[in-house]
Design a protein around this motif. Structure first.
Motif, PDB file in Angstrom:
ATOM      1  N   LYS A  57       0.829  -1.220   0.000  1.00  0.00           N
ATOM      2  CA  LYS A  57       0.000   0.000   0.000  1.00  0.00           C
ATOM      3  C   LYS A  57       0.855   1.259   0.000  1.00  0.00           C
ATOM      4  CE  LYS A  57      -4.194  -1.795   2.093  1.00  0.00           C
ATOM      5  NZ  LYS A  57      -5.073  -1.766   3.246  1.00  0.00           N
ATOM      6  N   MET A  58       2.021   1.189   0.645  1.00  0.00           N
ATOM      7  CA  MET A  58       2.929   2.336   0.671  1.00  0.00           C
ATOM      8  C   MET A  58       3.587   2.511  -0.689  1.00  0.00           C
ATOM      9  SD  MET A  58       6.394   3.237   0.752  1.00  0.00           S
ATOM     10  CE  MET A  58       7.207   1.730   1.174  1.00  0.00           C
ATOM     11  N   THR A  59       4.040   1.410  -1.285  1.00  0.00           N
ATOM     12  CA  THR A  59       4.765   1.518  -2.560  1.00  0.00           C
ATOM     13  C   THR A  59       3.861   1.966  -3.702  1.00  0.00           C
ATOM     14  OG1 THR A  59       4.482  -0.839  -3.021  1.00  0.00           O
ATOM     15  CG2 THR A  59       6.526  -0.181  -1.935  1.00  0.00           C
ATOM     16  N   LYS A  60       2.559   1.795  -3.531  1.00  0.00           N
ATOM     17  CA  LYS A  60       1.624   2.252  -4.564  1.00  0.00           C
ATOM     18  C   LYS A  60       1.710   3.777  -4.737  1.00  0.00           C
ATOM     19  CE  LYS A  60      -3.115   1.444  -5.980  1.00  0.00           C
ATOM     20  NZ  LYS A  60      -4.415   0.911  -5.613  1.00  0.00           N
ATOM     21  N   THR A  61       1.892   4.498  -3.636  1.00  0.00           N
ATOM     22  CA  THR A  61       1.991   5.963  -3.735  1.00  0.00           C
ATOM     23  C   THR A  61       3.436   6.461  -3.804  1.00  0.00           C
ATOM     24  OG1 THR A  61       1.728   6.123  -1.342  1.00  0.00           O
ATOM     25  CG2 THR A  61      -0.225   6.549  -2.693  1.00  0.00           C
ATOM     26  N   SER A  62       4.390   5.655  -3.379  1.00  0.00           N
ATOM     27  CA  SER A  62       5.790   6.118  -3.370  1.00  0.00           C
ATOM     28  C   SER A  62       6.404   6.169  -4.764  1.00  0.00           C
ATOM     29  CB  SER A  62       6.650   5.208  -2.492  1.00  0.00           C
ATOM     30  OG  SER A  62       6.811   3.944  -3.107  1.00  0.00           O
ATOM     31  N   ARG A  63       5.846   5.393  -5.699  1.00  0.00           N
ATOM     32  CA  ARG A  63       6.357   5.326  -7.074  1.00  0.00           C
ATOM     33  C   ARG A  63       7.857   5.053  -7.106  1.00  0.00           C
ATOM     34  NH1 ARG A  63       3.730   9.488 -11.025  1.00  0.00           N
ATOM     35  NH2 ARG A  63       4.795   8.080 -12.436  1.00  0.00           N
ATOM     36  N   ALA A  64       8.284   4.088  -6.296  1.00  0.00           N
ATOM     37  CA  ALA A  64       9.662   3.584  -6.228  1.00  0.00           C
ATOM     38  C   ALA A  64      10.662   4.549  -5.588  1.00  0.00           C
ATOM     39  CB  ALA A  64      10.161   3.125  -7.595  1.00  0.00           C
ATOM     40  N   THR A  65      10.216   5.662  -5.035  1.00  0.00           N
ATOM     41  CA  THR A  65      11.160   6.595  -4.409  1.00  0.00           C
ATOM     42  C   THR A  65      11.742   6.036  -3.115  1.00  0.00           C
ATOM     43  OG1 THR A  65       9.279   7.776  -3.434  1.00  0.00           O
ATOM     44  CG2 THR A  65      10.257   8.714  -5.444  1.00  0.00           C
ATOM     45  N   GLU A  66      11.097   5.026  -2.518  1.00  0.00           N
ATOM     46  CA  GLU A  66      11.664   4.404  -1.311  1.00  0.00           C
ATOM     47  C   GLU A  66      12.985   3.696  -1.631  1.00  0.00           C
ATOM     48  OE1 GLU A  66       9.571   0.989  -3.192  1.00  0.00           O
ATOM     49  OE2 GLU A  66       9.139   3.112  -2.985  1.00  0.00           O
ATOM     50  N   LYS A  67      13.248   3.479  -2.914  1.00  0.00           N
ATOM     51  CA  LYS A  67      14.504   2.843  -3.327  1.00  0.00           C
ATOM     52  C   LYS A  67      15.650   3.841  -3.425  1.00  0.00           C
ATOM     53  CE  LYS A  67      12.039  -0.760  -5.774  1.00  0.00           C
ATOM     54  NZ  LYS A  67      11.554  -1.228  -7.058  1.00  0.00           N
ATOM     55  N   VAL A  68      15.329   5.134  -3.486  1.00  0.00           N
ATOM     56  CA  VAL A  68      16.378   6.151  -3.638  1.00  0.00           C
ATOM     57  C   VAL A  68      16.491   7.106  -2.450  1.00  0.00           C
ATOM     58  CG1 VAL A  68      16.395   6.078  -6.159  1.00  0.00           C
ATOM     59  CG2 VAL A  68      14.875   7.686  -4.993  1.00  0.00           C
ATOM     60  N   VAL A  69      15.494   7.124  -1.574  1.00  0.00           N
ATOM     61  CA  VAL A  69      15.536   7.994  -0.399  1.00  0.00           C
ATOM     62  C   VAL A  69      16.025   7.169   0.790  1.00  0.00           C
ATOM     63  CG1 VAL A  69      14.152   9.357   1.231  1.00  0.00           C
ATOM     64  CG2 VAL A  69      13.666   9.485  -1.227  1.00  0.00           C
ATOM     65  N   ASN A  70      17.062   7.655   1.461  1.00  0.00           N
ATOM     66  CA  ASN A  70      17.539   6.980   2.671  1.00  0.00           C
ATOM     67  C   ASN A  70      16.474   7.061   3.753  1.00  0.00           C
ATOM     68  OD1 ASN A  70      20.089   6.366   1.627  1.00  0.00           O
ATOM     69  ND2 ASN A  70      20.895   8.358   2.238  1.00  0.00           N
ATOM     70  N   TYR A  71      16.271   5.957   4.465  1.00  0.00           N
ATOM     71  CA  TYR A  71      15.319   5.980   5.565  1.00  0.00           C
ATOM     72  C   TYR A  71      15.709   4.957   6.619  1.00  0.00           C
ATOM     73  CZ  TYR A  71      13.002   1.717   3.886  1.00  0.00           C
ATOM     74  OH  TYR A  71      12.734   0.431   3.497  1.00  0.00           O
ATOM     75  N   GLU A  72      15.212   5.206   7.823  1.00  0.00           N
ATOM     76  CA  GLU A  72      15.410   4.295   8.950  1.00  0.00           C
ATOM     77  C   GLU A  72      14.111   4.231   9.730  1.00  0.00           C
ATOM     78  OE1 GLU A  72      19.429   4.607  11.090  1.00  0.00           O
ATOM     79  OE2 GLU A  72      19.121   6.632  10.300  1.00  0.00           O
ATOM     80  N   THR A  73      13.964   3.177  10.522  1.00  0.00           N
ATOM     81  CA  THR A  73      12.818   3.091  11.425  1.00  0.00           C
ATOM     82  C   THR A  73      13.343   2.890  12.846  1.00  0.00           C
ATOM     83  OG1 THR A  73      12.606   0.700  11.091  1.00  0.00           O
ATOM     84  CG2 THR A  73      11.260   2.119   9.677  1.00  0.00           C
ATOM     85  N   PHE A  74      12.686   3.543  13.787  1.00  0.00           N
ATOM     86  CA  PHE A  74      13.012   3.430  15.208  1.00  0.00           C
ATOM     87  C   PHE A  74      11.710   3.345  15.983  1.00  0.00           C
ATOM     88  CE2 PHE A  74      16.878   5.307  13.615  1.00  0.00           C
ATOM     89  CZ  PHE A  74      17.882   4.748  14.393  1.00  0.00           C
ATOM     90  N   GLU A  75      11.768   2.714  17.113  1.00  0.00           N
ATOM     91  CA  GLU A  75      10.605   2.609  17.987  1.00  0.00           C
ATOM     92  C   GLU A  75      10.281   3.970  18.615  1.00  0.00           C
ATOM     93  OE1 GLU A  75       7.502   0.556  19.911  1.00  0.00           O
ATOM     94  OE2 GLU A  75       8.901  -0.348  18.505  1.00  0.00           O
ATOM     95  N   LYS A  76      11.293   4.620  19.193  1.00  0.00           N
ATOM     96  CA  LYS A  76      11.041   5.830  19.989  1.00  0.00           C
ATOM     97  C   LYS A  76      11.616   7.087  19.334  1.00  0.00           C
ATOM     98  CE  LYS A  76      10.799   3.517  24.427  1.00  0.00           C
ATOM     99  NZ  LYS A  76       9.429   3.807  24.760  1.00  0.00           N
ATOM    100  N   ALA A  77      10.746   8.036  19.083  1.00  0.00           N
ATOM    101  CA  ALA A  77      11.165   9.318  18.511  1.00  0.00           C
ATOM    102  C   ALA A  77      12.042  10.090  19.493  1.00  0.00           C
ATOM    103  CB  ALA A  77       9.943  10.142  18.129  1.00  0.00           C
ATOM    104  N   SER A  78      11.818   9.926  20.782  1.00  0.00           N
ATOM    105  CA  SER A  78      12.604  10.647  21.788  1.00  0.00           C
ATOM    106  C   SER A  78      14.089  10.303  21.678  1.00  0.00           C
ATOM    107  CB  SER A  78      12.081  10.343  23.193  1.00  0.00           C
ATOM    108  OG  SER A  78      12.115   8.949  23.437  1.00  0.00           O
ATOM    109  N   VAL A  79      14.398   9.032  21.412  1.00  0.00           N
ATOM    110  CA  VAL A  79      15.797   8.597  21.264  1.00  0.00           C
ATOM    111  C   VAL A  79      16.399   9.232  20.012  1.00  0.00           C
ATOM    112  CG1 VAL A  79      17.273   6.573  20.865  1.00  0.00           C
ATOM    113  CG2 VAL A  79      15.378   6.439  22.499  1.00  0.00           C
TER     114      VAL A  79
END
Length: 166
Positions: A57-79
């Motif tokens: 569902k995310m890739t449907k709107t991202s149009r493959a930009t998730e392959k070129v934009v650096n990203y990370e996931t974390f549990e806590k925004a405070s950290v």
């Protein structure tokens, strides 16, 4: 004649901006944030929360930009914010509060990298992260509604930040 990806005159550029997404969990919004991040040449997106939908569902709107934009996931925004502060980032949240300043009057620092905090689709940026922010900005609105979609607000903010940085 309309220009396409190959005939436009845009110059690729990277900006020292990290987008910190606190509990943004709507898959189409996440896909759109990837497209916006790519369009504005930001350094990275950091998704914070326990259930970040990075699937079909995310890739449907991202149009493959998730392959070129650096990203990370974390549990806590405070950290994440604590680390960005330690790394000398200017922490800016987009939220309507008693202390927020209109984005068009705010001068973004060009000497420090920027961490732009956006919040949950329903509840906005948490009180804790607002207190950790160096500045809180908002976008003037002239209709009846008191908020806008998180992607729309992010796009407007990134436009203003990159405009001032050029």
């Amino acid at each position: 004649m309309q220009l396409n990806h190959y005939t436009n005159h845009f110059k690729k550029q990277k900006f020292p901006i990290v987008l910190v997404c606190e509990n943004v969990t709507n898959a189409p919004n996440i896909g759109s944030l990837f497209r916006t991040a790519d369009a504005f040449g930001i350094e990275k997106i950091i998704f914070c929360g326990s259930s970040i939908p990075l699937g079909r569902k995310m890739t449907k709107t991202s149009r493959a930009t998730e392959k070129v934009v650096n990203y990370e996931t974390f549990e806590k925004a405070s950290v994440v914010i604590s680390q960005l502060k330690a790394d000398n980032y200017q922490i800016i949240a987009i939220e309507i509060t008693e202390n927020s300043k209109p984005i068009h009057t705010y001068s973004f620092s060009t000497n420090k990298p920027i961490a732009l905090i956006i919040g949950d689709e329903n509840f906005g940026v948490s009180e804790y992260l607002l207190k950790q922010s160096d500045a809180i900005i908002y976008i003037d609105m002239f209709g009846q509604n008191s908020s806008m979609n998180v992607v729309q607000a992010t796009t407007i903010a990134l436009y203003e930040i990159t405009k001032q940085s050029r």
